[in-house]
Design a protein around this motif. Sequence first.
Motif, short mmCIF file in Angstrom:
data_model
loop_
_atom_site.label_atom_id
_atom_site.label_comp_id
_atom_site.label_asym_id
_atom_site.label_seq_id
_atom_site.Cartn_x
_atom_site.Cartn_y
_atom_site.Cartn_z
N LEU A 33 13.25 -14.78 -7.44
CA LEU A 33 12.74 -14.30 -6.15
C LEU A 33 13.72 -13.37 -5.48
CD1 LEU A 33 10.99 -17.38 -4.53
CD2 LEU A 33 10.06 -15.51 -5.89
N ILE A 34 15.01 -13.71 -5.55
CA ILE A 34 15.99 -12.85 -4.88
C ILE A 34 16.06 -11.48 -5.55
CG2 ILE A 34 18.45 -12.57 -4.37
CD1 ILE A 34 18.54 -15.52 -3.76
N VAL A 35 16.06 -11.46 -6.88
CA VAL A 35 16.09 -10.17 -7.57
C VAL A 35 14.82 -9.38 -7.24
CG1 VAL A 35 16.05 -9.04 -9.81
CG2 VAL A 35 17.55 -10.97 -9.44
N THR A 36 13.67 -10.05 -7.26
CA THR A 36 12.42 -9.37 -6.93
C THR A 36 12.47 -8.78 -5.53
OG1 THR A 36 11.35 -11.12 -8.18
CG2 THR A 36 9.93 -9.65 -6.98
N GLY A 37 12.96 -9.58 -4.59
CA GLY A 37 13.04 -9.13 -3.21
C GLY A 37 13.93 -7.91 -3.08
N LEU A 38 15.07 -7.94 -3.77
CA LEU A 38 15.98 -6.80 -3.68
C LEU A 38 15.38 -5.55 -4.31
CD1 LEU A 38 19.41 -8.50 -4.34
CD2 LEU A 38 18.75 -7.20 -2.33
N LEU A 39 14.70 -5.74 -5.45
CA LEU A 39 14.03 -4.61 -6.09
C LEU A 39 13.03 -3.98 -5.14
CD1 LEU A 39 13.08 -5.53 -9.75
CD2 LEU A 39 14.49 -3.65 -8.96
N ARG A 40 12.27 -4.84 -4.50
CA ARG A 40 11.24 -4.37 -3.56
C ARG A 40 11.88 -3.67 -2.37
NH1 ARG A 40 8.19 -1.67 -3.09
NH2 ARG A 40 6.81 -1.70 -1.34
N LEU A 41 13.02 -4.22 -1.93
CA LEU A 41 13.72 -3.63 -0.80
C LEU A 41 14.19 -2.22 -1.15
CD1 LEU A 41 14.68 -4.35 2.03
CD2 LEU A 41 16.83 -5.09 1.06
N ILE A 42 14.76 -2.06 -2.36
CA ILE A 42 15.20 -0.74 -2.79
C ILE A 42 14.00 0.21 -2.83
CG2 ILE A 42 16.12 0.56 -4.74
CD1 ILE A 42 17.89 -1.86 -5.32
N ASP A 43 12.88 -0.28 -3.35
CA ASP A 43 11.70 0.57 -3.44
C ASP A 43 11.12 0.90 -2.07
OD1 ASP A 43 11.79 0.84 -6.10
OD2 ASP A 43 10.24 -0.61 -6.58
N ALA A 44 11.30 0.00 -1.11
CA ALA A 44 10.75 0.25 0.22
C ALA A 44 11.39 1.48 0.85
CB ALA A 44 10.94 -0.98 1.12
N PHE A 45 12.63 1.79 0.43
CA PHE A 45 13.28 2.99 0.96
C PHE A 45 12.78 4.26 0.28
CE2 PHE A 45 16.27 -0.29 2.17
CZ PHE A 45 16.54 0.06 3.47
N LYS A 46 12.03 4.09 -0.80
CA LYS A 46 11.53 5.26 -1.51
C LYS A 46 10.14 5.68 -1.03
CE LYS A 46 13.80 4.23 -5.90
NZ LYS A 46 13.56 4.00 -7.32
N VAL A 47 9.48 4.81 -0.28
CA VAL A 47 8.11 5.10 0.16
C VAL A 47 8.09 6.40 0.95
CG1 VAL A 47 6.24 4.32 1.62
CG2 VAL A 47 7.49 2.69 0.25
N LEU A 48 7.20 7.27 0.62
CA LEU A 48 7.12 8.51 1.38
C LEU A 48 5.70 9.04 1.46
CD1 LEU A 48 9.28 11.34 1.91
CD2 LEU A 48 7.46 11.97 0.41
N GLU A 49 5.06 9.16 0.30
CA GLU A 49 3.76 9.82 0.25
C GLU A 49 2.72 9.10 1.10
OE1 GLU A 49 5.47 9.30 -2.68
OE2 GLU A 49 5.16 10.98 -4.05
N VAL A 50 2.70 7.76 1.02
CA VAL A 50 1.69 7.01 1.76
C VAL A 50 1.78 7.35 3.25
CG1 VAL A 50 0.89 4.71 2.36
CG2 VAL A 50 1.79 5.13 0.10
N ILE A 51 3.01 7.33 3.75
CA ILE A 51 3.20 7.60 5.18
C ILE A 51 2.93 9.06 5.50
CG2 ILE A 51 4.88 7.53 7.05
CD1 ILE A 51 6.11 5.15 5.77
#
Lengths: 303, 311
Positions: free
Chosen positions: A213-231
């Motif tokens: 879970l912690i690794v998954t959460g961190l991966l997701r956190l890193i990806d959350a900073f990449k979000v751009l097109e949707v916004i």
Amino acid sequence: MSRSMANRFTPYMFMAPAAVIMAIALLYPLGYMVWGSFRDWNPSQTIGEAEFVGLKNYITLWNDPNFRESLGVTLRFAFFVVTFEMVIGVGLALLLDRDIRGMSVLRTMFILPMMIAPVVVGLMWRYMYHPTVGTFNRFLDGWGLPKIDWLGQHALGSVIIADIWQWTPFIFILSLAALQSLPRSALEAARIDGATPWQQIIHIKLPLMMPVLIVTGLLRLIDAFKVLEVILVMTEGGPGLSTEILALRISRTATEFRELGVAAAMSNYLLMLLLLLTVTMFGFTRWQEARAARIRAAVEEDA
Amino acid sequence: MATRYERQHPAFYALITLLVVMSVGPVLLMFINSFKLDVDIISGATGLIFLPTIQNYETALCDVLWYEPEHIDFCSLKFGGAFINSLIIALISTVLTLVIGCMAAYALVRFRFMGRDTVSLTTLMVRMVPPAVLLVPVFGLWNNEFCLDRDGLIGGLIRDTFGGRGDVCLAGTHSGIILIYVAMNLPFVIWILQSFIVQVPRSLEEAARVDGAGPFQVFFLVVLPLIKPGLAAAAIFTFRIAWNEYLLASALSDRNTKTVPILIVNNMSEFNVEWGVIMATGMLLAIPPIIFTLFASRQIITGMTAGAVKG
């Protein structure tokens, strides 16, 4: 003789294409960006013509309220997105971890949102959030409820909801996989000792899943900073700066304000933030492997 | 072997139905709307009662249709061309990334060589670099440095024959976009494939080597066939990113190398949004990923778990 020579060079021959491409198109650009961030640089100049200004770009940014606002929005977005996705995703995994017919069909449907282009996701949600035409407001209207100004007053929340829709399945799939690879014996033992389902979840399942879970959460956190097109498609960063995440601000600074040096400095701030997260993740995996080895040794001693 | 399924509470099925509606609903909504006229979308004659029309698709695809649809005077949306650009860029970059990536992954797993740790650490680190961070340097480099020199031999030749600036840069070409996509996806592909290659039994490779196979033969004839599931997963992820990416493509492409996401964003930002046409283009862009999901969901899930769990 020539054979052994060939063997010594084999790994380099296998590595070479990847190394060359990554050096040319990833590492060199990153270095170029660091170099460019110390310059007053606009798109019509080559980097050599741009004037060297030292740390000016970094300092300007640090004192720029808009940049801070943007940083705040990014952090808030990442925090809420990851928190909600983790809670919902793990909750669903715990709920749906049963032998039911058609589980694979179900998983296929859940990964659909992840595979679709962010641009298209933004487009769908922009339609659904539309003040008059959109699905949500029509629904509210049909029930006689007041309409909500989704992409206006509540823009950040709406953007977060769209991201939760797209990425909760990622957490769900990973935690379901983790759940199904848990040692059956531990669960069996707990059941025989009369643990209620709640107790099983809190005292056995969750602690055992925690590393994944912690690794998954961190991966997701890193990806959350990449979000751009949707916004970009949904709000273009507006209204005001309310949804202007850093990635979007970088792209606007570079293309609209034509200040490449400032954009580069901003990219560096973002990169430092992500580097910190990656190092955390890396350190955590190492620590956890060591710990797992220790526990395994201890268990074997007990047995 | 018959699996026994547990009977579940009705509320459980209700929850599952709700979840499915939530995750598939928006896609379905877009699908339905892409067959509606704008008038129907805006008036909101509720739900499913409408006359389906392919007019939106005709408008979108007007540059590749073999007939001229009646309702269009002027074909302004060059969707067909963009679709072909997207296809070329996504396919070539996927193939390149896979070939280069699995060779590198193999070297990292199977050989001990100087610089191995540096390479594997670098790969892990650059995985987190967001496309937005690459925007500025890639824009600068591809436009100014990765060029055939205007004074050089080939550049001069091109200037003499075709006129123009004389220097030919990577920006605005398919290869320019492909290069950055390959570089961007390599770390991820190497990372995923490592976890698959580790599982290939060493004894198989040694047996082949004893029989006289060279290292490349061992790799292509023994190892590659055994990691097919991993390759499939990696291929899907790479294709997905190359197919869906917007930001870098928009910085690097020109009028002739535009990809579909750029076209959609450009049409979105205009004031009078033609919802029907936009939905149709969105649907066309979404079709390849949807097909992959339906036919290869198991590979996708395997790849996802392998990629995340083997940090």
